[in-house]
Design an enzyme around this catalytic site. Structure first.
Site, PDB file in Angstrom:
ATOM      1  N   ARG A   1      -3.912  -9.884   4.514  1.00  0.00           N
ATOM      2  CA  ARG A   1      -4.312  -9.923   3.094  1.00  0.00           C
ATOM      3  C   ARG A   1      -3.112  -9.441   2.285  1.00  0.00           C
ATOM      4  O   ARG A   1      -2.729  -8.279   2.397  1.00  0.00           O
ATOM      5  CB  ARG A   1      -5.524  -9.017   2.895  1.00  0.00           C
ATOM      6  CG  ARG A   1      -6.050  -8.945   1.455  1.00  0.00           C
ATOM      7  CD  ARG A   1      -7.234  -7.964   1.384  1.00  0.00           C
ATOM      8  NE  ARG A   1      -7.806  -7.899   0.057  1.00  0.00           N
ATOM      9  CZ  ARG A   1      -7.345  -7.122  -0.925  1.00  0.00           C
ATOM     10  NH1 ARG A   1      -6.300  -6.346  -0.729  1.00  0.00           N
ATOM     11  NH2 ARG A   1      -7.935  -7.114  -2.105  1.00  0.00           N
TER      12      ARG A   1
ATOM     13  N   LYS B   1       0.814  -1.228   0.000  1.00  0.00           N
ATOM     14  CA  LYS B   1       0.000   0.000   0.000  1.00  0.00           C
ATOM     15  C   LYS B   1       0.842   1.270   0.000  1.00  0.00           C
ATOM     16  O   LYS B   1       2.047   1.255   0.218  1.00  0.00           O
ATOM     17  CB  LYS B   1      -1.003  -0.041   1.152  1.00  0.00           C
ATOM     18  CG  LYS B   1      -2.185  -0.949   0.764  1.00  0.00           C
ATOM     19  CD  LYS B   1      -3.355  -0.865   1.686  1.00  0.00           C
ATOM     20  CE  LYS B   1      -4.486  -1.738   1.100  1.00  0.00           C
ATOM     21  NZ  LYS B   1      -5.548  -1.988   2.062  1.00  0.00           N
TER      22      LYS B   1
HETATM   23  N1  HH2 Z   1      -7.637  -3.509   0.468  1.00  0.00           N
HETATM   24  C1  HH2 Z   1      -7.961  -3.473  -0.838  1.00  0.00           C
HETATM   25  C2  HH2 Z   1      -9.083  -4.175  -1.289  1.00  0.00           C
HETATM   26  N2  HH2 Z   1      -9.849  -4.897  -0.460  1.00  0.00           N
HETATM   27  N3  HH2 Z   1     -10.314  -5.712   1.713  1.00  0.00           N
HETATM   28  C3  HH2 Z   1     -10.008  -5.757   3.013  1.00  0.00           C
HETATM   29  N4  HH2 Z   1     -10.758  -6.479   3.861  1.00  0.00           N
HETATM   30  N5  HH2 Z   1      -8.930  -5.077   3.525  1.00  0.00           N
HETATM   31  C4  HH2 Z   1      -8.122  -4.317   2.732  1.00  0.00           C
HETATM   32  O1  HH2 Z   1      -7.166  -3.708   3.264  1.00  0.00           O
HETATM   33  C5  HH2 Z   1      -8.419  -4.235   1.344  1.00  0.00           C
HETATM   34  C6  HH2 Z   1      -9.548  -4.957   0.859  1.00  0.00           C
HETATM   35  C7  HH2 Z   1      -7.102  -2.694  -1.778  1.00  0.00           C
HETATM   36  O2  HH2 Z   1      -7.669  -2.273  -2.930  1.00  0.00           O
HETATM   37  P1  HH2 Z   1      -7.568  -2.851  -4.435  1.00  0.00           P
HETATM   38  O3  HH2 Z   1      -7.643  -1.680  -5.329  1.00  0.00           O
HETATM   39  O4  HH2 Z   1      -8.595  -3.903  -4.639  1.00  0.00           O
HETATM   40  O5  HH2 Z   1      -6.147  -3.421  -4.637  1.00  0.00           O
HETATM   41  P2  HH2 Z   1      -5.543  -4.815  -4.230  1.00  0.00           P
HETATM   42  O6  HH2 Z   1      -6.689  -5.773  -4.198  1.00  0.00           O
HETATM   43  O7  HH2 Z   1      -4.528  -5.089  -5.277  1.00  0.00           O
HETATM   44  O8  HH2 Z   1      -4.923  -4.669  -2.868  1.00  0.00           O
END
Ligand code: HH2
Length: 264
Positions: free
Chosen positions: A241, A206
């Site tokens: 995650r 991040k």
């Molecule tokens: N971060 C992302 C997406 N979904 N779900 C949970 N529970 N916690 C998180 O910190 C979280 C999440 C990040 O966003 P995205 O744009 O989908 O990128 P990536 O999935 O590659 O991390």
């Protein structure tokens, strides 16, 4: 929890697994590397991301979930804020609804979660992805996130979600200033853990890591991601995650072996 994004625009791997065969191959790789859960998503929630219609999410996710389920018993979570998508995903074999809006996006989110009887991840976000990084403000970020999550857990239980099905997630990077909010919130993780639910931490690759290591692109933030995962483990989170499953599994294995060594 390993991340499989079938999106054209996720912040770190957008476009790489949009093709169904590539997404399935990636999921299989994460399972082989030691993921206990695969988190499949078809709508990016990165800052500034545009919403995706439910039909598009369903079209991208359901064949993928069914294919993962066909050859693995791994737990599958579906990263969506839409009850119709969650319903289809659970029917196809997912067991966890990972909702970055903590079941607040649709009027029937709480009721659908209770009806599905699945596990739910309730995540904290301030605002919505399109605008959330504009000017987030908090007094005490950890206290406010903890208060929000406790209230959403109470609302979920009032709607009929069993307490044992609820996970909490502080939502690193979701409506939080890079250093002013994300770092104190990470430091305050034990406060979230003390609420008494399993906690999921998503800090992998991040933006705050790219601030602490100026200019590091998303795919070169593995060291920072592992530091955050180990900090999460020390703080008592139940799952992390991550994009880089193999490296994180190795780091956690070494950490837990050292932590248990005085009992040998
Ligand atoms: N971060 C992302 C997406 N979904 N779900 C949970 N529970 N916690 C998180 O910190 C979280 C999440 C990040 O966003 P995205 O744009 O989908 O990128 P990536 O999935 O590659 O991390």
């Amino acid at each position: 929890m390993g991340i499989v994004n079938t999106t054209p625009d996720s912040f770190s791997d957008g476009g790489r697994h949009l093709d169904p065969a590539a997404a399935l191959a990636h999921a299989r790789r994460l399972i082989a590397e030691g993921a206990d859960i695969v988190d499949v998503g078809a709508e990016s929630t990165r800052p500034g991301a545009e919403p995706v219609p439910a039909e598009v999410e369903i079209e991208r996710l359901i064949p993928l979930i069914a294919a993962i389920r066909a050859d693995s018993a791994v737990a599958i979570s579906v990263d969506t804020m839409k009850p119709t998508v969650a319903r289809a995903a659970i029917a196809a074999g997912a067991t966890i609804w990972n909702d970055v809006t903590a079941l607040s996006h649709a009027a029937d989110s709480l009721d659908v979660a209770a009806e599905l009887g699945c596990e739910v991840v309730l995540m904290h976000m301030r605002g919505e992805p399109r605008t959330m990084q504009a000017d987030p403000r908090y007094g005490d970020v950890t206290a406010e996130v903890a208060e929000f999550l406790a209230a959403r857990a109470t609302a979920a239980m009032a709607a009929g979600v069993a307490r044992g099905k609820i996970w909490l997630d502080p939502g690193i990077g979701f409506g939080k200033h890079t250093t002013r909010h994300n770092l104190p919130l990470l430091a305050g993780l034990p406060v979230i853990v003390a609420l008494g639910y399993p906690v999921l931490l998503g800090a992998s690759r991040k933006g705050f890591i790219g601030v602490l290591d100026p200019g590091a692109p998303a795919d070169q933030r593995i060291g920072g991601s592992i530091a955050a995962a180990l900090h999460g483990a020390v703080s008592g989170v139940a799952a992390v995650r991550v994009h880089d499953v193999r490296e994180t599994v190795q780091a956690l294995a070494v950490w837990s072996a050292i932590a248990g060594a005085d009992r040998l």
